[in-house]
Design an enzyme around this catalytic site. Sequence first.
Site, short mmCIF file in Angstrom:
data_model
loop_
_atom_site.label_atom_id
_atom_site.label_comp_id
_atom_site.label_asym_id
_atom_site.label_seq_id
_atom_site.Cartn_x
_atom_site.Cartn_y
_atom_site.Cartn_z
N CYS A 39 0.80 -1.23 0.00
CA CYS A 39 0.00 0.00 0.00
C CYS A 39 0.83 1.27 0.00
CB CYS A 39 -0.99 -0.01 1.15
SG CYS A 39 -0.25 -0.05 2.79
N HIS A 94 -0.12 5.24 7.36
CA HIS A 94 1.05 4.35 7.39
C HIS A 94 2.34 5.02 6.95
CE1 HIS A 94 -0.73 0.07 7.77
NE2 HIS A 94 -0.98 0.83 8.79
#
Length: 120
Positions: A39, A94
């Site tokens: 991701c 993240h």
Amino acid sequence: DWTMNVLGALNKDVMTPNIDAMAERGMLFTRNCVTTSVCWISRSTMVTSTYAAVHKHLTVAGEQLFNKTTPWLETLYPLLKSNGYYTGLIGKWHAPSPKEFTANAFDYKKGYFGKHWFPR
């Protein structure tokens, strides 16, 4: 990074009117892929408009986004904000979030740096 069922143009239970309007006036790509399946690395490709071999953001949650590999102010989010768009980050990030960098990119921020899922 999205599955196709998160767009209103392809899922009647989802409301994405602005994106749907772009699909109606232009093209809707239903066969696409990402350059990497991780991701953050994939998002770095989108943010910098370069392949992972160029941007070198190869560690999830690494601080590479904020180094000299790609000048932060030349990436997608700060460019959108500096050109008058109201920008926001909502959801999984993240990545490190140094305030001096994210302030240049997002008018609104509600992110989390947690798990991809939560037990019920």
